[in-house]
Design an enzyme around this catalytic site. Structure first.
Site, PDB file in Angstrom:
ATOM      1  N   LYS A  79      -4.040  -3.196   6.932  1.00 26.89           N
ATOM      2  CA  LYS A  79      -3.420  -2.001   7.533  1.00 26.89           C
ATOM      3  C   LYS A  79      -4.461  -0.886   7.514  1.00 26.89           C
ATOM      4  CE  LYS A  79       0.718   0.852   6.743  1.00 26.89           C
ATOM      5  NZ  LYS A  79       1.838   1.050   5.805  1.00 26.89           N
ATOM      6  N   SER A 154       6.085   1.165   8.137  1.00 30.36           N
ATOM      7  CA  SER A 154       4.949   1.602   8.922  1.00 30.36           C
ATOM      8  C   SER A 154       3.881   0.535   9.131  1.00 30.36           C
ATOM      9  CB  SER A 154       4.308   2.822   8.250  1.00 30.36           C
ATOM     10  OG  SER A 154       3.913   2.515   6.937  1.00 30.36           O
ATOM     11  N   SER A 178       7.834   0.100   3.923  1.00 30.58           N
ATOM     12  CA  SER A 178       6.897  -0.147   5.021  1.00 30.58           C
ATOM     13  C   SER A 178       6.221  -1.498   5.063  1.00 30.58           C
ATOM     14  CB  SER A 178       5.819   0.949   5.035  1.00 30.58           C
ATOM     15  OG  SER A 178       6.405   2.175   5.426  1.00 30.58           O
TER      16      SER A 178
END
Lengths: 449, 58
Positions: A79, A154, A178
């Site tokens: 990420k 996210s 997330s």
């Protein structure tokens, strides 16, 4: 689009024997990224040259008898909150577009040391401050089964990439859900360990008291291998413990009252399958569950606002508008309310501990709605309409508040074939035991699929 | 500070900085703050014990 991709556990033995070359896996992953990037926008930076060089080196090392373990030669993504040496860590924000990490985050370094081939940095909700991955300076990440929908967030790009073969696994972060939200939305496994079990150094923070680093993968076994390597321990075989006689607490009330009807049906069917496999499942409640959202909100808003205070004043226009507004909101949380929220946090933590006194783990949905359409403000649930953010955080944020480890495992689909995730919550500091339980549950659910 | 006074000040700040959408968000935060303050586990300096089982009534 093929939906069948091998797990790390299935491919690693073939890589170890030289039957499959790491360079081939890297080429396939990079081709997949190139094919799907225009449609899914799962990546911000693709590190193709570096990945191919690492893959070729892995092949040389493996041929020379220097096999490092299950991640050796395996394409993995990060990420874009985690530092990777020489590559921008953008946090999906124009604010950081020129930033280049000078060194690997400890987690990144451990993956490299294990021989992982890092294919790039995935798209996310800007600064991890959202549940849909749609507010990103690089445009929204999109759902692998329906690009008009959010992949969750996210860590949306990570989940979409793992689901579609762009990488075998990914490293995400989870502050209110997330990792687990996009894992449930996209039909992959997502693990939030106990807080601080995996180093968050070199990771852009949202709320340090709630931030967790963890893996997204195609199976619990793969998530377990990633977890061991990320925390710096040897990879131990994941022996699934039998379900017969296991006791689970199904969190009801607040956690089941406002669900999408198809999510509810899939979760209850999964629970029924566990009962038929011999598990004992009893209903449990958290008496003050309805207070969790307010507790979480006051703490995360203020923490995030403090981190962003300087740049909110100096460069407010560099943020995406919605994220900027939520950060500005955080600057208005009063200290007395922050303290109230800290007190409430201790109350909820004790209630979860109490619920775990008579159960090996707790069960509940990971995501109360299916993946929402991009731009949608509310979604239908039992009892009416629910704001998307509220619905998406409902079942996951409690375990950021309490720090308990929690994992989302695929457990079915809606009639529109959108994935549904079952969340399993374990005891503090016992993430490995949670993974053993999750492995057994996964096997039981697979047997009935 | 009461929530009403807080919200009035916060809304004025939002409008002063030409962020009308922030004012809308602040109304939502106010509702959440009201819920937080109404929780039965909050401290009470009058001596009524909160529900925290670790503390004794003073």
């Amino acid at each position: 689009m093929s939906d069948v991709h091998p797990t790390i556990a299935s491919i690693a033995p073939r890589v170890a024997k030289g039957e499959v070359r790491a360079e081939t896996l890297a080429e396939e992953a990079l081709a997949r990224i190139a094919e799907l990037q225009p449609k899914l926008n799962a990546f911000i930076t693709v590190t193709a040259d570096e990945a191919l060089a690492a893959a070729r080196q892995a092949d040389k090392d493996i041929a020379g008898g220097r096999y490092l373990g299950p991640l050796h030669g395996i394409p993995i993504s990060l990420k874009d909150l985690l530092d990777m040496r020489g590559v921008p860590t953008t946090a999906a924000s124009r604010l950081r577009a020129e930033h280049v990490a000078r060194r690997d985050a400890p987690v990144t370094a451990r993956l490299r040391a294990a021989g992982a081939v890092l294919v790039g940095k995935t798209n996310l909700h800007e600064f991890a401050f959202g549940t849909t991955s749609e507010d990103s300076a690089w445009g929204p990440a999109r759902h692998p089964m329906d690009p008009t929908r959010s992949p969750g967030g996210s860590s949306g790009g990570s989940a979409a990439g793992v689901r579609t073969g762009m990488s075998f696994a990914s490293v995400g972060t989870d502050t209110g859900g997330s990792i687990r939200i996009p894992a449930a939305a996209c039909g992959v496994v997502g693990l939030k360990p106990t807080w601080n079990e995996i180093s968050a150094d070199g990771v852009v923070p949202l709320s340090r008291q709630f931030d967790h680093v963890g893996p997204l993968a195609r199976s619990v076994e793969d998530a377990s291998a990633m977890f061991d390597i990320m925390r710096g321990t040897a990879v131990t075989a994941l022996d699934a413990s039998p379900l017969r006689g296991r006791r689970f607490g199904l969190l009801s009330g607040y956690f089941m009252d406002r669900l999408d009807e198809h999510v509810e049906a899939a979760v209850l069917m999964a629970v029924d399958q566990l009962r038929r496999a011999g598990a004992v499942v009893m209903e449990v409640t958290l008496p003050h569950a309805a207070d969790i959202a307010a507790i979480y909100l006051h703490l995360v808003l203020a923490d995030a606002a403090a981190y962003h205070a300087k740049t909110l004043e100096a460069r407010p226009a560099a943020y995406t508008p919605n994220v900027r507004l939520r950060l500005e909101m955080g600057r208005h949380v009063l200290a007395e309310d922050y303290v109230r929220a800290l007190n409430g946090r201790r109350v909820i933590a004790r209630e979860v501990e109490h619920a775990l006194e008579k159960a090996d783990a707790l069960l509940l949905p990971a995501l109360s709605i299916p993946a929402p359409p991009l731009g949608q403000a509310t979604m239908p649930v039992k009892g009416g309409q629910e704001p998307v953010r509220t619905a998406m955080l409902r079942c996951t944020q409690p375990f950021n508040v309490t720090s308990h480890p929690a994992i989302s495992v695929p457990c079915g689909h809606t009639p529109q074939r959108l994935p549904v995730g079952l969340q399993i919550v374990g005891r503090l500091g016992q993430t490995s035991e949670l993974l053993r339980i999750a492995r057994s549950i996964e096997a039981a659910l697979d047997a009935h699929a | 500070m009461t929530i009403e006074q807080w919200l009035e000040d916060a809304r004025m700040d939002a409008f002063r900085r030409q962020l009308p959408d922030l004012a809308t968000l602040l109304e939502g935060l106010a509702k959440s703050t009201a819920a937080l303050r109404a929780a039965e586990w909050n401290d009470d300096a009058s001596g009524r014990a909160p529900i925290d089982g670790d503390k004794e009534s003073q």
